[in-house]
Every structure is written in structure tokens, then in C-alpha cells.
Design an enzyme around this catalytic site. Structure first.
Site, PDB file in Angstrom:
ATOM      1  N   HIS A  18       3.973  -7.871  -5.589  1.00  0.00           N
ATOM      2  CA  HIS A  18       4.335  -7.340  -4.267  1.00  0.00           C
ATOM      3  C   HIS A  18       3.483  -8.012  -3.186  1.00  0.00           C
ATOM      4  O   HIS A  18       3.977  -8.343  -2.116  1.00  0.00           O
ATOM      5  CB  HIS A  18       4.158  -5.817  -4.231  1.00  0.00           C
ATOM      6  CG  HIS A  18       5.158  -5.094  -5.092  1.00  0.00           C
ATOM      7  ND1 HIS A  18       5.946  -4.061  -4.632  1.00  0.00           N
ATOM      8  CD2 HIS A  18       5.512  -5.280  -6.392  1.00  0.00           C
ATOM      9  CE1 HIS A  18       6.732  -3.634  -5.619  1.00  0.00           C
ATOM     10  NE2 HIS A  18       6.478  -4.355  -6.696  1.00  0.00           N
ATOM     11  N   ASP A 125       6.604  -1.297   1.823  1.00  0.00           N
ATOM     12  CA  ASP A 125       7.178  -1.633   0.531  1.00  0.00           C
ATOM     13  C   ASP A 125       8.173  -0.529   0.179  1.00  0.00           C
ATOM     14  O   ASP A 125       8.023   0.606   0.650  1.00  0.00           O
ATOM     15  CB  ASP A 125       6.018  -1.607  -0.487  1.00  0.00           C
ATOM     16  CG  ASP A 125       6.278  -2.399  -1.725  1.00  0.00           C
ATOM     17  OD1 ASP A 125       7.221  -2.049  -2.443  1.00  0.00           O
ATOM     18  OD2 ASP A 125       5.528  -3.368  -1.984  1.00  0.00           O
TER      19      ASP A 125
END
Ligand code: UDP
Length: 479
Positions: A18, A125
Site C-alpha cells: 500500500h 486507503d
């Protein structure tokens, strides 16, 4: 007190796969909007780690949100999924990440004071969907960044939200929102998804954060529409949100390539197979032997990043006994194969002209890095949405072929040898390489920073995020 200056805040989930696309996106925004200040918020150890991955000239600011992993039943200094030795502990890190909310709110308050205006927008996210409540309370526009591609994100979202495999015994089974062409087999799910019933930790965390993320102003997706139009369309339909695609090509870390540059230089163009299972995955012990036997029998040159097999501590030292007797020494002769322990400069290797194929677990960063270098993929997905990325490359894009799947999937040396030779030496491989080269062109064009009509799609998407945020801020200020 700083001058009044447009600024944005980014909040990645604490995992290598990520951070990498978040940093790439921050870098793209920095390049395109040099007057906008960018802050990436994460926990202290991740701040330290990220600092070393930013170029010294970077203006991106890193803000540490106080965090103590042992308060959450995690080993000390566990702030990143890569430092978790057993997958079963991951939900603890997920739930722990939600406790960052008050600290994140304080950070927004501090930044608002510092810049004398609130952030223009937040990029969160999908796994930190909880930040939307804070954004809404502060009237800050909020975008969710899906670090995977359109197809993979759509499958991941649809499966977790509907758990369709729990409603039928069929195998393959239909996935809500997907055409019949993409029915899934149970083997295309991680163990924890296969057994999920909506009340387990994985379901609770993921369903909660996915659902909240669907209340965002738009999804920003780490892909290029031209390489997977069906996937991006699916994501629009399944999420019901605008989808802005910002996929780009990560720059090569030439400085880190020293360890294998000389080795690569000694090989012919497109003759080396790169083998790696990403930052946090590995394969089963017997699979590892089969892979070694098949690579040896194929006669194809390779670089293989090895990690302890499934069931062993992923962060412990690699033991030669996990490979066939004398394997490393034989492969070392005449530079047939290079076995690297734990980590390799992947982007550099994929960018080198000697590399002609990638045997990959199909994490989306790896997929984008490979296709943006025109390198076809042999898929060996092991977890998460990797199964759907592999399916997309084989069935829709024609740039990949799946070798096997999972940590217990059947595989023997003969199959490894056949597939490796087919991709590295056969006509099928040549065709896959041509299609991968086309993907490369599309990804390069997406980030082209030319004025007017020719502006690439990723550049236009970032313009659009800013336009939407400015329109959104104006709306809320009228309230
Ligand atoms: N990576 C690397 N060297 C390695 C293993 C991984 O540089 O030995 C990088 C890789 O280039 C990619 C990321 O780590 O950018 C892995 O992300 P991906 O989405 O492919 O998989 P994940 O690790 O999240 O499963």
C-alpha cells in the site's frame, strides 16, 4: 505560522504493497502540482522507513501518528504487515489501525492551523475508510485510493460484501456484478475468505471499511483504463462512484541494482526469468522444491527471491535445505541462476533488457511494474486479490498464464519446466510479450504531461481530483 498554502493529506494502510503506490501517487501529485503541500500520515516506524524511500529532494512531508503495537496484542515494533510473521495476526494490525482515528483528527487540526486553511482533500486507503467520518466532520473532501487495479478491486469488494460462496455449493460460482466468463473457483480465494461468514475478524474489518469507503467522493484507482477497460467499468458499476485512474510507472532504483547488475549484463536480452512472491508472501515447502527442479530442468536463466516456505517464520533466515541438494552451487556455475534472499531491486530487474518474464504472485504493484516494462507474467497467486489479477492477465489481457495457485496448489517440476519454456522460448510467450509491450505504451502515455488533448489519463485524473475537491469545498463552505 506558515503562509496560506493549498495542502492535502494522504493516509495509507500500513503494508508495503500500500505504501508503494501511495508514494508513487504522492510523487505524481508533487510533480504535477508543485505548489501544493503533501503530508503522508502513518505510524512512527513507517515514517522512518518511508523517509529512506523518498528522494532527498522530495518535498513530501511525513507525519507520525503515535502508535504502540503492544497495546494491541502485537509483538513490539509491529507497525507494518511485512513484520508480521503469521497471517493470523494481521486482523490485529487492521483493528489497531482504526485506533489511529483521534490522532489523525488532531493532525488535521494542526495542519489546518499551520496552513491557516483546512486540507483541500484527503486521500485515504480503502482499508482506512474510517477516516471518512473525520473528513465529513471537518468538511474536507475525501477520496478512497484503491491500491489494486479495477478488476481485482471489484472482485475483492464484491466477494467481501456479498460472500457469494457461502450461499451456494457450486464450484465455480458466480460473483455479483461479474459476467459468467469470470465465475470463480473456491481455490481462487484465500483461506480466510473461504471460511468467512460475516462475523469473523476479516469480514468485520474489511466489510466495515469497504462499505464506508463507498461513501467517498470518488475512487482513485491505481490502474490505466486502456489496459483493463472491463475492470474499470466493473469498478464504476459495483461502487456506484466516479473512478479516476492514476496508474503510473514506478521509477527504476538504479542505485540499488548493484547486487545483480553484473549478473544481468551477462545475459542475452529477454532471456532471464525473474521469480518473486512480493513483500509478504511465500509458497509451500514441497512447491518450493518443485519450482527449483523445474527451473533447473528448463535451462532458462533466472533470478529467484527466496523466503522461508509457508508455515515457517517469514522473517527468519533462509536455509539451503529448503532447496534441492547443491541447487544454489549448481545454479551459480555459469551464472544459470541467482538466488537472492528475502529482497531484490524488483523494478530495476524488470527494467533491465535481459529480463524476459516474471513468475509472480500477481500483487498489483508487481503486475503494473511488469507490464510497464513490457514483461509478460507467469501467475502463481497465493492470497487476497492476486487470484483475480492473475485471471485478468490470462483471460482478458492475454499477457499472462497461470502456473498454479495457493500455497498447497498442485505443481511438479515437469509443469514448471513446460510453462517456463512456453513463456520464455515459445510462440505463446512471444505473443504475450507483444501484448505486454502494448500495455507498456498505454501506461507510459497515461502519465504523459503534455498540455491539451494529449495529456495522459493519469494526469487528467489528478486534475479532476483537484477540480472535484475545489468544487466540493466551495459547496460545503456555502452550507
Ligand atoms: N518488492 C521489491 N523487492 C522484493 C519484493 C517486493 O522491490 O524482493 C516490491 C515490488 O517491486 C512491489 C512491492 O514490493 O512494488 C510488492 O507489492 P505487490 O503489490 O506486488 O505485492 P504485495 O507485497 O503487496 O503482496
Amino acid at each position: 505560522m506558515a503562509e496560506q498554502r493549498q495542502h492535502i493529506v494522504m493516509l495509507p494502510f500500513m503494508a508495503q504493497g500500500h505504501f508503494i503506490p501511495f508514494i508513487a501517487l504522492a510523487g505524481l501529485i508533487e510533480q504535477l502540482k508543485p505548489h501544493c503541500a503533501i503530508t503522508i500520515a502513518t505510524t512512527p516506524l513507517n515514517v522512518q522507513h518511508l523517509r529512506s524511500s523518498l528522494p532527498p529532494t522530495s518535498s513530501i512531508h511525513l507525519a507520525a501518528l503515535p502508535f504502540s503495537s503492544s497495546d494491541h496484542g502485537l509483538p513490539p515494533e509491529t507497525e507494518n504487515s511485512a513484520s508480521i510473521s503469521q497471517i493470523d495476526l494481521l486482523p490485529r494490525l487492521m483493528f489497531a489501525s482504526e485506533t489511529l482515528a483521534p490522532q489523525f483528527d488532531l493532525l488535521l487540526a494542526d495542519l489546518t492551523d499551520l496552513h491557516r486553511l483546512p486540507p483541500l482533500f484527503i486521500i485515504s486507503d480503502m482499508f482506512t475508510g474510517w477516516s471518512i467520518h473525520i473528513a465529513r466532520a471537518r468538511r474536507i473532501p475525501h477520496f478512497s485510493f484503491t491500491t489494486s487495479g479495477g478488476f481485482g478491486t471489484s472482485a475483492f469488494m464484491s466477494l467481501w460484501l456479498h460472500l457469494p460462496h457461502r450461499l451456494t455449493d457450486a464450484d465455480p460460482f458466480q460473483v455479483p456484478g461479474f459476467s459468467d466468463r469470470f465465475c470463480l473457483r473456491r481455490s481462487q480465494m484465500s483461506h480466510y475468505m473461504r471460511v468467512a461468514d460475516g462475523s469473523d475478524d476479516w469480514s468485520v474489518f474489511l466489510r466495515r471499511n469497504i462499505r464506508i469507503s463507498l461513501g467517498s467522493d470518488a475512487l482513485i484507482c491505481n490502474t490505466v483504463e486502456g489496459i483493463e477497460p472491463y475492470g474499470v467499468d466493473l469498478l464504476r458499476n459495483i461502487s456506484g462512484l466516479p473512478v479516476l485512474t492514476v496508474g503510473s510507472c514506478r521509477k527504476t532504483e538504479t542505485t540499488k541494482l548493484d547486487s545483480c547488475l553484473e549478473w544481468l549484463e551477462s545475459h542475452r536480452p529477454a532471456s532471464v526469468l525473474f521469480v518473486s512472491f512480493g513483500s509478504q508472501n511465500t509458497i509451500g515447502a514441497s512447491q518450493m522444491r518443485a519450482l527449483a527442479e523445474g527451473l533447473e530442468a528448463s535451462g532458462v536463466a533466472f533470478i529467484w527471491v527466496v523466503r522461508p516456505p509457508y508455515g515457517f517464520d517469514m522473517n527468519s533466515d533462509f536455509k539451503s535445505e529448503w532447496l534441492p541438494d547443491g541447487f544454489e552451487a549448481r545454479m551459480g556455475e555459469k551464472k544459470r541462476g541467482l538466488v537472492m534472499r528475502r529482497w531484490a531491486p524488483q523494478v530495476g530487474i524488470l527494467s533491465h533488457e535481459a529480463t524476459g518474464g516474471f513468475l509472480s504472485h500477481c500483487g498489483w504493484n508487481s503486475v503494473m511494474e511488469s507490464l510497464s516494462r513490457g514483461v509478460p507474467v507467469i501467475g502463481w497467486p497465493v492470497a487476497s486479490e492476486q487470484f483475480y489479477n492473475s485471471m485478468l492477465m490470462e483471460q482478458e489481457m492475454g499477457v499472462g498464464v497461470e502456473m498454479t495457485r495457493g500455497v498447497v496448489g498442485e505443481i511438479d517440476g515437469g509443469k514448471v519446466e513446460r510453462v517456463v519454456r512456453m513463456v520464455m522460448e515459445g510462440d505463446t510467450g512471444r505473443e504475450m510479450r507483444q501484448r505486454a509491450a502494448r500495455c507498456r505504451e498505454l501506461i507510459m502515455a497515461a502519465q504523459a504531461e503534455v498540455d491539451g488533448e494529449k495529456k495522459g489519463s493519469s494526469v487528467r485524473a489528478i486534475d479532476r481530483v483537484f477540480e472535484m475537491a475545489i468544487a466540493g469545498s466551495n459547496d460545503t463552505s456555502k452550507n
